[in-house]
Design a protein around this motif. Structure first.
Motif, short mmCIF file in Angstrom:
data_model
loop_
_atom_site.label_atom_id
_atom_site.label_comp_id
_atom_site.label_asym_id
_atom_site.label_seq_id
_atom_site.Cartn_x
_atom_site.Cartn_y
_atom_site.Cartn_z
N LYS A 139 0.94 -1.09 -0.15
CA LYS A 139 -0.28 0.13 0.05
C LYS A 139 0.85 1.15 -0.02
CE LYS A 139 -3.83 -2.16 2.35
NZ LYS A 139 -4.81 -2.45 3.18
N ALA A 140 1.87 0.89 -0.84
CA ALA A 140 2.76 2.30 -1.09
C ALA A 140 2.69 2.52 -2.44
CB ALA A 140 4.12 1.99 -0.64
N ASN A 141 3.69 3.67 -2.81
CA ASN A 141 3.75 3.83 -4.14
C ASN A 141 5.39 3.87 -4.58
OD1 ASN A 141 5.65 6.16 -3.36
ND2 ASN A 141 3.54 7.32 -3.06
N LEU A 142 5.54 3.68 -6.07
CA LEU A 142 6.79 3.39 -6.62
C LEU A 142 7.90 4.66 -6.04
CD1 LEU A 142 6.19 2.58 -10.30
CD2 LEU A 142 7.07 1.03 -8.60
N ALA A 143 7.50 5.90 -5.78
CA ALA A 143 8.44 6.67 -5.24
C ALA A 143 9.04 6.32 -3.94
CB ALA A 143 7.93 8.20 -5.16
N ALA A 144 8.14 5.34 -3.04
CA ALA A 144 8.80 5.13 -1.94
C ALA A 144 9.70 4.21 -2.16
CB ALA A 144 7.61 4.54 -1.00
N VAL A 145 9.71 3.23 -2.88
CA VAL A 145 10.75 2.13 -3.02
C VAL A 145 11.98 2.97 -3.47
CG1 VAL A 145 11.60 0.48 -4.81
CG2 VAL A 145 9.22 0.37 -3.93
N HIS A 146 12.05 4.08 -4.37
CA HIS A 146 13.26 4.71 -4.94
C HIS A 146 13.73 5.41 -3.66
CE1 HIS A 146 13.06 3.18 -9.03
NE2 HIS A 146 11.70 3.73 -8.97
N TYR A 147 12.92 5.90 -2.83
CA TYR A 147 13.42 6.95 -1.73
C TYR A 147 14.11 6.05 -0.78
CZ TYR A 147 13.12 9.73 2.57
OH TYR A 147 13.24 10.28 3.51
N HIS A 148 13.53 4.70 -0.53
CA HIS A 148 14.16 3.91 0.62
C HIS A 148 15.13 3.27 0.22
CE1 HIS A 148 11.25 5.00 3.87
NE2 HIS A 148 10.31 5.12 3.15
N PHE A 149 15.09 2.71 -1.21
CA PHE A 149 16.26 1.65 -1.53
C PHE A 149 16.90 2.20 -2.87
CE2 PHE A 149 12.67 -0.43 0.51
CZ PHE A 149 13.33 -1.13 1.85
N GLY A 150 16.18 2.90 -3.88
CA GLY A 150 16.89 3.21 -4.83
C GLY A 150 16.62 2.49 -6.05
N SER A 151 16.40 1.16 -6.09
CA SER A 151 16.33 0.37 -7.13
C SER A 151 15.59 -0.96 -6.73
CB SER A 151 17.51 -0.10 -7.91
OG SER A 151 18.18 -0.61 -7.18
N LYS A 152 15.19 -1.87 -7.54
CA LYS A 152 14.68 -3.06 -7.17
C LYS A 152 15.70 -3.98 -6.69
CE LYS A 152 12.21 -7.12 -9.14
NZ LYS A 152 11.69 -7.86 -10.40
N GLN A 153 17.02 -4.21 -7.32
CA GLN A 153 18.15 -4.80 -6.83
C GLN A 153 18.52 -4.30 -5.26
OE1 GLN A 153 19.93 -7.34 -8.19
NE2 GLN A 153 21.67 -7.08 -7.02
N ALA A 154 18.52 -3.13 -5.15
CA ALA A 154 18.90 -2.67 -3.82
C ALA A 154 17.75 -3.23 -2.85
CB ALA A 154 19.01 -1.21 -3.52
N LEU A 155 16.50 -3.35 -3.14
CA LEU A 155 15.48 -4.02 -2.24
C LEU A 155 15.84 -5.23 -2.01
CD1 LEU A 155 12.68 -3.61 -0.97
CD2 LEU A 155 11.50 -3.88 -3.18
N LEU A 156 16.14 -5.90 -3.24
CA LEU A 156 16.29 -7.35 -3.03
C LEU A 156 17.52 -7.50 -1.99
CD1 LEU A 156 16.36 -10.47 -3.46
CD2 LEU A 156 17.86 -9.89 -5.63
N GLU A 157 18.66 -6.87 -2.05
CA GLU A 157 19.65 -6.93 -1.17
C GLU A 157 19.17 -6.67 0.36
OE1 GLU A 157 22.49 -4.25 -2.79
OE2 GLU A 157 22.87 -5.27 -4.52
N ALA A 158 18.34 -5.54 0.49
CA ALA A 158 17.87 -5.06 1.98
C ALA A 158 17.18 -6.45 2.40
CB ALA A 158 17.04 -3.89 1.89
N VAL A 159 16.24 -6.90 1.61
CA VAL A 159 15.21 -7.87 2.11
C VAL A 159 16.28 -9.06 2.65
CG1 VAL A 159 13.82 -9.95 1.05
CG2 VAL A 159 13.38 -7.76 0.38
#
Length: 229
Positions: free
Chosen positions: A48-68
């Motif tokens: 229940k967020a938006n794409l801007a939140a992903v880029h704000y907190h992580f920067g990219s899908k790859q970085a999101l995976l690394e954080a997960v």
């Protein structure tokens, strides 16, 4: 003179932790569908967020995976490293392996999020796509080097080649146990899969210790030749 009444302060509703929700949603979806199949839109929709939140907190899908992966793997690795460091220099193979296995299998009891993480790692180890596996192994590198060094010291009769491959087989057994221990459907009579984690730790540690400590092939051949003299 009448005092002016203070304005009532209205508390703003506490917003949910968007970063945590993104991590939770990504972990669940990556585990269920796979990393490449899951779009960022699917993750943000679940969170229940938006794409801007992903880029704000992580920067990219790859970085999101690394954080997960880092969210659960970093504290797990820290625990395993502490246990290895606490062992005496003369610790045997079984103690070294238990220091690694026990905290790992304890994730089974850490709730649904941890189980999603285990599923994600299990998929990474068996699927041909490299993204998740590369991230996972990069974050495991230091710990695996430490584990290899301790086992090499405990097994001086084995070459580095032999220790490496035996450890490789042991890690594969651990990964398979994490992924499949409770998923069998048809079992022989008297066999159960709902073992307590402690019991599973004992069984698995005994099994992989026996494999690690098996005499080298040339020693077995020498022993067999001696029996026929």
């Amino acid at each position: 003179m009448k005092s002016i009444p203070e304005r009532k302060r209205t508390r703003r509703p506490v917003r949910p932790d968007t970063k945590r929700k993104l991590l939770d949603s990504a972990e669940t979806l990556f585990a269920a569908r796979g990393y490449h199949v899951t779009s960022l839109r699917a993750v943000t929709r679940a969170a229940k967020a938006n794409l801007a939140a992903v880029h704000y907190h992580f920067g990219s899908k790859q970085a999101l995976l690394e954080a997960v992966i880092a969210r659960r793997l970093a504290p797990l690795n820290a625990e395993r490293q502490l246990r290895l460091a606490a062992l005496p220099d003369a610790a045997g193979t079984s103690s070294i392996l238990r220091a690694f296995v026990e905290p790992t299998l304890a994730l089974r009891d850490a709730g649904p999020g941890a189980r999603h993480f285990l599923t994600l790692v299990g998929r990474a180890m068996v699927e041909p796509e490299e993204s998740v596996r590369s991230v996972f192994l990069a974050q495991m590198q230091g710990l695996l080097e430490q584990l290899f060094a301790r086992l090499s010291g405990a097994l001086p009769q084995l070459s580095s080649q032999e220790v490496f491959w035996r450890l490789f087989f042991a890690l594969g057994t651990l990964a398979h146990t994490l992924r499949m221990a409770d998923k069998f459907r048809q079992l022989p009579p008297g066999v159960a899969t709902d073992l307590a984690t402690g019991e599973l730790v004992d069984m698995l540690t005994r099994f992989i210790t026996a494999g690690m400590e098996q005499a080298p092939a040339d020693c077995q051949l020498c022993a067999a030749a001696g029996d026929h003299r």
